[in-house]
Design a protein around this motif. Sequence first.
Motif, short mmCIF file in Angstrom:
data_model
loop_
_atom_site.label_atom_id
_atom_site.label_comp_id
_atom_site.label_asym_id
_atom_site.label_seq_id
_atom_site.Cartn_x
_atom_site.Cartn_y
_atom_site.Cartn_z
N LEU A 80 0.83 -1.20 0.00
CA LEU A 80 0.00 0.00 0.00
C LEU A 80 0.87 1.26 0.00
O LEU A 80 0.62 2.19 -0.76
CB LEU A 80 -0.93 0.01 1.21
CG LEU A 80 -2.03 -1.05 1.22
CD1 LEU A 80 -2.65 -1.15 2.60
CD2 LEU A 80 -3.08 -0.76 0.17
N ASP A 81 1.88 1.28 0.86
CA ASP A 81 2.76 2.45 0.97
C ASP A 81 3.50 2.74 -0.32
O ASP A 81 3.67 3.90 -0.70
CB ASP A 81 3.78 2.25 2.09
CG ASP A 81 3.17 2.29 3.48
OD1 ASP A 81 2.02 2.75 3.62
OD2 ASP A 81 3.85 1.85 4.43
N GLU A 82 3.94 1.71 -1.01
CA GLU A 82 4.77 1.90 -2.20
C GLU A 82 3.95 2.01 -3.50
O GLU A 82 4.26 2.84 -4.36
CB GLU A 82 5.79 0.76 -2.32
CG GLU A 82 6.80 0.78 -1.19
CD GLU A 82 7.82 -0.35 -1.26
OE1 GLU A 82 7.92 -1.02 -2.31
OE2 GLU A 82 8.52 -0.57 -0.24
N VAL A 83 2.94 1.20 -3.65
CA VAL A 83 2.20 1.15 -4.91
C VAL A 83 1.19 2.30 -5.03
O VAL A 83 1.04 2.88 -6.11
CB VAL A 83 1.50 -0.22 -5.09
CG1 VAL A 83 0.63 -0.24 -6.33
CG2 VAL A 83 2.55 -1.33 -5.15
N LEU A 84 0.56 2.67 -3.95
CA LEU A 84 -0.42 3.75 -4.00
C LEU A 84 0.31 5.09 -3.89
O LEU A 84 0.14 5.87 -2.97
CB LEU A 84 -1.45 3.60 -2.88
CG LEU A 84 -2.23 2.28 -2.85
CD1 LEU A 84 -3.30 2.32 -1.78
CD2 LEU A 84 -2.80 1.92 -4.20
N ALA A 85 1.11 5.36 -4.88
CA ALA A 85 2.00 6.52 -4.89
C ALA A 85 1.30 7.79 -5.36
O ALA A 85 0.35 7.74 -6.15
CB ALA A 85 3.20 6.23 -5.80
N TYR A 86 1.85 8.90 -4.90
CA TYR A 86 1.42 10.22 -5.37
C TYR A 86 1.64 10.30 -6.88
O TYR A 86 2.66 9.85 -7.39
CB TYR A 86 2.21 11.32 -4.67
CG TYR A 86 1.85 12.70 -5.16
CD1 TYR A 86 0.74 13.36 -4.65
CD2 TYR A 86 2.59 13.32 -6.16
CE1 TYR A 86 0.38 14.62 -5.12
CE2 TYR A 86 2.24 14.58 -6.64
CZ TYR A 86 1.13 15.23 -6.11
OH TYR A 86 0.78 16.46 -6.58
N GLY A 87 0.68 10.83 -7.58
CA GLY A 87 0.79 10.94 -9.02
C GLY A 87 0.25 9.72 -9.74
O GLY A 87 0.04 9.74 -10.95
N TRP A 88 0.03 8.64 -9.01
CA TRP A 88 -0.58 7.44 -9.59
C TRP A 88 -1.94 7.17 -8.95
O TRP A 88 -2.95 7.13 -9.62
CB TRP A 88 0.34 6.21 -9.44
CG TRP A 88 -0.22 4.99 -10.12
CD1 TRP A 88 -0.15 4.69 -11.44
CD2 TRP A 88 -0.97 3.94 -9.51
NE1 TRP A 88 -0.81 3.51 -11.71
CE2 TRP A 88 -1.32 3.03 -10.53
CE3 TRP A 88 -1.38 3.66 -8.21
CZ2 TRP A 88 -2.07 1.88 -10.29
CZ3 TRP A 88 -2.12 2.52 -7.97
CH2 TRP A 88 -2.45 1.63 -9.01
#
Length: 187
Positions: A80-88
């Motif tokens: 969740l922390d890595e994949v749900l990134a800002y801009g994506w």
Amino acid sequence: MKTFVIVTHPNIETSVINKRWVEELLKYPEKYTVHELYKTYPDGNIDVEKEQQLVESHDRLVLQFPIQWFNCPPLLKQWLDEVLAYGWAYGSNGGDKLKSRKVALGVSAGIKKADYSETGRYRYTLEQLLAPFETTFRYCNADYRPVFAFYGTESEPGENVPGAEPEMPVNQLEQSALNYLKFIDSL
């Protein structure tokens, strides 16, 4: 519509419920893509771009996991922390990849349902404990759906083997697998 089911169980081989759910999902590859995080990333190094592409290539997203310490397994939190990134996943810079995407949780809880209540042993409902997931996906403008939960038969903490799920009658296990697929199909 194809559903991307991210299974995050640290030891799926000892699982009863999650393992059975996976077996049932795998019978229908035209409907479900089963993605086991601990098998895909045993070293914990998540390929963020690959994960984002997988999410984008499916209509719906289901996160499947056992409740551990009233939360999700650590690799799912990392995902969740890595994949749900800002801009994506969010943000003013094109972060709309989850917008209107149906997202749900499928969880196994070793504790009895009565213990997950305001008057129960732990004073919170499962939905209250999982509120951070709902809030996260609402923040990303996803279409967050209700939780599918299977409650266990555990009577006291510490009675079962750590990480293992309680034994249950075969018919109850089979019915849970069928109900889980019906839940996913109804999203």
